[in-house]
Scaffold this active site. Sequence first.
Site, PDB file in Angstrom:
ATOM      1  N   GLU A   1     -18.424 -13.960   2.262  1.00 58.38           N
ATOM      2  CA  GLU A   1     -17.206 -14.848   2.809  1.00 58.38           C
ATOM      3  C   GLU A   1     -17.542 -16.229   2.223  1.00 58.38           C
ATOM      4  O   GLU A   1     -18.262 -16.821   1.935  1.00 58.38           O
ATOM      5  CB  GLU A   1     -17.691 -15.044   4.523  1.00 58.38           C
ATOM      6  CG  GLU A   1     -16.906 -16.075   5.161  1.00 58.38           C
ATOM      7  CD  GLU A   1     -17.268 -16.200   6.677  1.00 58.38           C
ATOM      8  OE1 GLU A   1     -16.803 -16.798   7.478  1.00 58.38           O
ATOM      9  OE2 GLU A   1     -18.195 -15.372   6.949  1.00 58.38           O
TER      10      GLU A   1
ATOM     11  N   ASP B   1     -20.572 -21.802   1.033  1.00 59.47           N
ATOM     12  CA  ASP B   1     -19.766 -23.025   1.160  1.00 59.47           C
ATOM     13  C   ASP B   1     -20.585 -24.156   0.474  1.00 59.47           C
ATOM     14  O   ASP B   1     -21.666 -24.019   0.097  1.00 59.47           O
ATOM     15  CB  ASP B   1     -19.802 -23.264   2.703  1.00 59.47           C
ATOM     16  CG  ASP B   1     -18.666 -24.043   3.155  1.00 59.47           C
ATOM     17  OD1 ASP B   1     -18.531 -25.193   2.737  1.00 59.47           O
ATOM     18  OD2 ASP B   1     -17.998 -23.612   4.177  1.00 59.47           O
TER      19      ASP B   1
ATOM     20  N   ASP C   1     -20.320 -22.869  -6.217  1.00 60.54           N
ATOM     21  CA  ASP C   1     -19.075 -22.448  -6.438  1.00 60.54           C
ATOM     22  C   ASP C   1     -18.925 -20.800  -6.283  1.00 60.54           C
ATOM     23  O   ASP C   1     -19.527 -20.193  -6.841  1.00 60.54           O
ATOM     24  CB  ASP C   1     -18.888 -22.893  -7.971  1.00 60.54           C
ATOM     25  CG  ASP C   1     -17.400 -22.815  -8.388  1.00 60.54           C
ATOM     26  OD1 ASP C   1     -16.829 -22.073  -7.704  1.00 60.54           O
ATOM     27  OD2 ASP C   1     -17.039 -23.632  -9.112  1.00 60.54           O
TER      28      ASP C   1
ATOM     29  N   ASP D   1      -8.902 -24.503   2.155  1.00 62.78           N
ATOM     30  CA  ASP D   1      -8.232 -25.885   2.185  1.00 62.78           C
ATOM     31  C   ASP D   1      -6.927 -25.370   1.649  1.00 62.78           C
ATOM     32  O   ASP D   1      -6.674 -24.741   0.505  1.00 62.78           O
ATOM     33  CB  ASP D   1      -9.036 -26.589   1.083  1.00 62.78           C
ATOM     34  CG  ASP D   1      -8.339 -28.241   1.146  1.00 62.78           C
ATOM     35  OD1 ASP D   1      -7.297 -28.262   1.370  1.00 62.78           O
ATOM     36  OD2 ASP D   1      -8.985 -28.988   0.975  1.00 62.78           O
TER      37      ASP D   1
ATOM     38  N   LYS E   1      -0.028 -30.673  -0.896  1.00 64.64           N
ATOM     39  CA  LYS E   1       0.624 -31.537  -1.840  1.00 64.64           C
ATOM     40  C   LYS E   1       1.201 -30.542  -2.840  1.00 64.64           C
ATOM     41  O   LYS E   1       0.044 -29.962  -3.567  1.00 64.64           O
ATOM     42  CB  LYS E   1      -0.073 -32.859  -2.082  1.00 64.64           C
ATOM     43  CG  LYS E   1      -0.132 -33.932  -1.138  1.00 64.64           C
ATOM     44  CD  LYS E   1      -0.925 -35.138  -1.699  1.00 64.64           C
ATOM     45  CE  LYS E   1      -1.021 -36.101  -0.387  1.00 64.64           C
ATOM     46  NZ  LYS E   1      -1.471 -37.519  -0.868  1.00 64.64           N
TER      47      LYS E   1
ATOM     48  N   GLU F   1      -9.228 -22.924  15.263  1.00 66.49           N
ATOM     49  CA  GLU F   1      -8.059 -22.037  15.152  1.00 66.49           C
ATOM     50  C   GLU F   1      -7.375 -22.333  16.384  1.00 66.49           C
ATOM     51  O   GLU F   1      -5.926 -22.458  16.568  1.00 66.49           O
ATOM     52  CB  GLU F   1      -8.562 -20.442  15.000  1.00 66.49           C
ATOM     53  CG  GLU F   1      -7.170 -19.730  14.968  1.00 66.49           C
ATOM     54  CD  GLU F   1      -7.459 -18.354  14.736  1.00 66.49           C
ATOM     55  OE1 GLU F   1      -6.506 -17.250  14.658  1.00 66.49           O
ATOM     56  OE2 GLU F   1      -8.716 -18.020  14.628  1.00 66.49           O
TER      57      GLU F   1
END
Length: 284
Positions: A113, A138, A165, A188, A192, A264
């Site tokens: 995960e 994470d 990472d 994420d 943009k 959520e």
Amino acid sequence: MSDSLNAPEAPRPGTTPGQPVAEGEHPRHVPGVSVRHTRAKGEPRFPDGPKADPAGSHFERRIRSFQPRRSRVTAGQADALQRLWPKWGLDIDGQQVVDLGELFGNDNPVFLEIGFGMGEATAQMAAADPETNILAIDVHTPGQGNLLALADRNGLGNIRVGNGDAIILLREMLTPDSLDGLRVYFPDPWPKKRHHKRRLIQPEFLSLAATRLKPGALVHCATDWEPYAEQMLEVLSAHPDFENTRPDGGFAPRPEFRPLTRFEGQGLDKGHVVNDLLFRRVQR
């Protein structure tokens, strides 16, 4: 799912403010109290916990899909990091190949995960399926501590928490065909346009992940950012190593095994549309 996963932690002996501590012992953290100012200058934040930059400068610099967040850590989270990291934590340093059977102490299936937030959904999935191991990674220190605390409190020995990472983990530390599934929930979205190159779900990432996933392994993504969902669907559908589990080639309903998170739920209350994608690693 039982609310016990999010129940408040019971006070530990020696955590009462003002209670004396035996000579040579460190005072225990008081739940709910910040530890921001409790360490001396130059002292590691968590001497027995996750490293701030486990891979250091050993690997090439590249555009990353994440930004480390070293936000406030509660005393309970800090206590979990100190106590449990040596047992259930993994620093992703790229310097070792991980034997997943040794890491978990069994040969049960392993799901990776990537990005678990505060870990509530991960803990619920681990509790609902104790015969499946979850390697949850994470870079959010409070979330790492929170998930460790949840795993400890609820006896979830099928969780390991990785720090670092995901690319380095997949490329340097996992062996081919070692994973039974991949979960990427609410990454994420980098909304943009100039930041779209930072999004995790890209053809190059999928090619790397495919080398570590067993044939038939499930890739499950979810996002509440519709443009990113469309990109995920396009990229996964075009990749030769994956096939959509949906006969119509579209998005999937949220499966029962993925809990509805607070994040959520808040998005749904605001009218956000959440899309799930379920693809399988094909046999080649």
